[in-house]
Design an enzyme around this catalytic site. Structure first.
Site, PDB file in Angstrom:
ATOM      1  N   GLU A 408       0.792  -1.151  -0.237  1.00  0.00           N
ATOM      2  CA  GLU A 408      -0.027  -0.222  -0.053  1.00  0.00           C
ATOM      3  C   GLU A 408       0.831   1.309   0.098  1.00  0.00           C
ATOM      4  OE1 GLU A 408      -3.032   0.026   2.953  1.00  0.00           O
ATOM      5  OE2 GLU A 408      -4.297  -1.194   1.763  1.00  0.00           O
ATOM      6  N   GLU A 490      -5.969  -8.602   1.277  1.00  0.00           N
ATOM      7  CA  GLU A 490      -6.790  -7.953   2.400  1.00  0.00           C
ATOM      8  C   GLU A 490      -8.121  -7.892   2.228  1.00  0.00           C
ATOM      9  OE1 GLU A 490      -5.319  -4.487   4.253  1.00  0.00           O
ATOM     10  OE2 GLU A 490      -3.256  -4.887   3.978  1.00  0.00           O
TER      11      GLU A 490
END
Length: 789
Positions: A408, A490
């Site tokens: 990320e 995720e």
């Protein structure tokens, strides 16, 4: 075979430096000086995390990201053992963070990243034994992380003594390049170093041992190793009728590498002396990632039922020993979990050893956000060493099937980010060509078109496309021509996205984005277990939306996934309790306030209804209240959602009965509790090893006269431990509590709390007692011995 880790290493000595450490918080000008009087410093054992000791405070500079934990600078000192023989190497499995190592005041080395395993050759500093080892730890510059890290020497420290001619640290690379039912072709690359001041004739013998310790293959080779240099031996061995490493039967083999060097013999002759050996566990297995049929292990399709794990463990903070890790994996196994993503850093090696032995697949990850969160000043200098530290250390674990080089980045899709990604993935592929490489993509971009454009750029540099919260865009990726294996890195536990929106508040279990698609390899829920840090406003201390809380208790939401994941029959009933106290959380990762109890007296007085969910993998569920039949519902009518009921409340019992082909396969009952009467203790094991590391989790439950947990009890429970153990921490799963994690008491939360008791090294018996005002107490006694008896 002497231990779970394989054969003994006969010609080298390795030991953990656990005891004898002295510690002080705060900086010390002459902290490395061997003449410093540190007699008033605190005596501690390693692993050690000073942050978990508190005090947690809203004014601490770690702020919500770090769970409001204390940080700062600290010093550790101890004397090296007097009996060092041979060439000493010091290994730190993890120090958080920015640490410097000194021996007798001389600087040995430093490392800014707090998760890398680092080796230091102490022979270069003339170490012979008894010198003062000092470590300065600086966890004080903010921001440097997005979650709780702990502070200090929070993982093990090892001292290894070898001959000057020896296998290098993590110098063995075992590859199973060709495997079928009849034979496994094993390639062993072994780096042997020569720290002598003259060339040495070296022979390397490598034996492959099976799980019973029997030699099943042998190879030998010779080479001249120049002074101050190394030689990489390449040996190929063949194992007949190999036993595969599988999730259900995680069989391991062991490569034992014995180093011989020529030595002068009688009358001018020479003899080869064994001077070093090293044992490397590995597994014989094949795996394949495909874009259209997902993931295969040993030729069989496997869906990854995974979770993301942070490295802390509740009241233990970051100083987590093997038993705590084992207990966590045992609980995840109960839920049907078969895969772990090490979010977002290299884990401690014990976790990977356990995944090898217990049958979990692993995505091994280094770094979060690369140049962000405090890494700008050192990333360029250290990224290569941190990446190689992870891969060299972890490459022989059969559980690891994917490397991840990051997660990320804020600048997702930018030119600079893509350049860094290409640099990291290319390096990882060169360091280990046997596994694919990926990166954790965030769901960022200008609408679906922008997200897809960013993903297309990333897809050019990864082998597997992993996405955080992107299930609703999988079809868009395929339509854009992305032909890579897809994995959910995720995933939310209860909700998912829809269309251009990142959220759709419908209770669709995201598992079915794997179940219903042949081209998706699996999911990793965020998170598997509650963790400290990434908190809300004070008094929040952490992220409370895992399947399992910090005490190790499975939440009702965990049963939602157990019903989807488990191969065993499951039914679980949970009541929606709008009065339930629960920690502050981000709504997108939350869900209904579910409770495992049947105490709603206000509904009985008003003849009200209670909303009930049942989770099952069976065909149908029957519901009974006080043995009165309420009805039957079929799982197929709900698809990826839980079965929902509205029950007219009566105190007593509510029982869910799961049936398959008309036969009862599982039952679950909720029961109304009366007034609190006693504290009842239970333990997760019956014996402990006298090693100073073994743990027993002691659960204290407030119960009524019938032994039923009182769900709203919040009594303060006092624990007392005597004999061969001590309290390592206390917890109740409430991340909004302002009570300390290190102490002798803790308030019950939803009727329960725990004490984690650590065994001593002397053995005997440990006695544990618990009491609370106005309630009957309880006690338990456990044996503590060298072998757990």
């Amino acid at each position: 075979m002497s231990t779970a880790d394989g054969p003994d290493e006969q010609h080298r000595r390795s030991r953990r430096l656990e005891t004898g450490w002295r510690f002080t918080r705060g900086d010390v000008d002459d902290g490395a000086d061997p003449a410093l009087d540190d007699s008033d410093w605190e005596a501690v054992e390693v692993p050690h995390d000073w942050s978990i000791e508190g005090p947690f405070d809203p004014d601490n500079p770690s702020e919500a990201a770090g769970g409001f934990a204390p940080e700062g600078v600290g010093w550790y000192r101890r004397d090296l053992p007097e009996d060092i023989e041979g060439e000493p190497t010091l290994r730190f499995d993890g120090v958080y963070r920015d640490f410097d190592v000194y021996v007798d005041g001389e600087h040995v080395g430093s490392r800014p990243y707090g998760y890398s395993t680092v080796n230091y050759d102490l022979s270069e500093f003339g170490v012979t034994g008894g010198e003062t080892l000092a470590v300065r730890v600086a966890n004080d510059e903010h921001p440097h992380t997005r979650w709780y890290t702990g502070s200090g020497i929070y993982r093990d420290v090892h001292l290894t003594e070898t001959d000057p001619v020896s296998v290098a640290p993590f110098g063995t690379d075992v590859r199973t390049n060709a495997v079928n039912r009849q034979r496994a072709e094993v390639q062993v690359l072994t780096e042997v170093t020569n720290d002598d001041d003259e060339a040495v004739e070296v022979a390397l013998e490598t034996d492959i041992l099976d799980a019973d310790g029997e030699i099943v293959a042998t190879a030998g080779d010779e080479a001249t190793v120049e002074p101050g240099a190394f030689h990489e031996f390449e040996q190929r061995l063949s194992v007949a009728d190999p036993e595969r490493w599988t999730l259900d039967d995680p069989t391991r083999y062991f490569a034992r590498s014995v180093v011989y060097r020529e030595d002068g013999g009688d009358e001018g002759g020479s003899a080869a002396l064994a001077v070093d050996d090293s044992v490397t566990p590995f597994g014989v297995r094949t795996f394949e990632w495909t874009a259209d049929e997902a993931f295969f292990l040993n030729g069989e399709p496997v869906d990854m039922k995974g979770v993301n794990l942070h490295h802390d463990a509740g009241c233990l903070g970051a100083a987590v020993t093997e038993r705590a890790l084992e207990r966590r994996l045992e609980t995840l196994k109960e839920l049907g979990c078969n895969a772990i993503r090490t979010a977002h850093n290299p884990p401690q090696p014990e976790l990977l050893d356990l995944c090898d032995r217990m049958g979990f697949l692993v995505v091994d990850e280094v770094y979060d956000k690369w140049r962000h969160v405090g890494a700008e000043e050192w990333f360029d200098e250290w990224w290569d060493e941190d990446l190689s530290a992870m891969i060299d250390r972890d490459r022989n674990h059969p559980s690891i099937v994917l490397w991840s080089v990051g997660n990320e980045n804020f600048d997702q899709g930018s030119d600079e980010m893509i350049e860094d990604l290409a640099m990291l993935t290319e390096a990882a592929s060169e360091m280990d060509p046997t596994r694919p490489v990926t990166y954790g993509n965030p769901p960022w971009g200008d609408g679906t078109e922008g997200v897809v454009e960013n993903i297309e750029r990333v897809a050019e540099h990864v082998d597997v496309l992993v996405g955080n919260y992107q299930e609703h865009w999988y079809d868009d990726y395929r339509e854009a021509g992305i032909d890579l294996p897809v994995l959910g890195s995720e995933n939310r536990r209860f909700f998912r996205g829809a269309d251009d929106e990142p959220l759709a508040f419908v209770p669709r279990n995201p598992w079915y984005d794997v179940e219903e698609r042949d081209d998706v390899c699996g999911q990793f829920l965020w998170p598997g277990i509650d963790y400290l840090g990434e908190a809300r406003e004070w008094p929040s201390k952490g992220w409370p939306t895992g399947l399992i809380d910090t005490t190790g208790a499975i939440k009702p939401s965990g049963r939602f996934h157990q019903a989807a994941w488990s191969e065993e029959p499951v039914v679980f009933a949970a009541a929606v309790d709008h009065d339930r106290e629960r920690p502050a959380c981000r709504p997108a990762w939350s869900g209904p306030p579910l409770s495992e109890h049947w105490n709603f007296p206000d509904r009985e007085d008003s003849q009200g209804f209670v909303n009930v969910y049942t989770y099952t993998n069976a065909e149908e569920v029957e519901l009974y209240q006080n043995d009165e039949y309420l009805g039957t519902q079929h799982a197929d009518d709900y698809g990826p959602r839980p079965i929902e009921w509205y029950v007219p409340y009566e105190s007593g019992t509510l029982r869910a009965v799961a049936k398959e082909d008309g036969e009862v396969v599982d039952e679950h009952e909720l029961e109304t509790a009366g007034e609190p009467a006693a504290v009842e203790l239970s333990v997760d094991r019956e014996t402990l090893a006298a090693d100073g590391r073994d743990l027993v989790y002691v659960e204290a439950t407030v119960v009524d006269d019938e032994g039923v947990r009182v769900p709203r009890a919040d009594h303060e429970v006092d624990f007392a431990v005597s004999g061969a153990g001590e309290i390592a921490g206390v917890d109740n799963g409430n991340l909004d509590s302002d009570e300390p994690w290190v102490g002798e008491s803790r308030s019950a939360y939803h009727g329960t709390c725990i004490a984690v008791v650590r065994a001593d090294r002397d053995g005997g018996r440990v006695e544990i007692e618990a009491e609370a005002d106005g309630l009957d107490g309880d006690g338990v006694t456990l044996p503590v011995g060298a072998d757990g008896n």
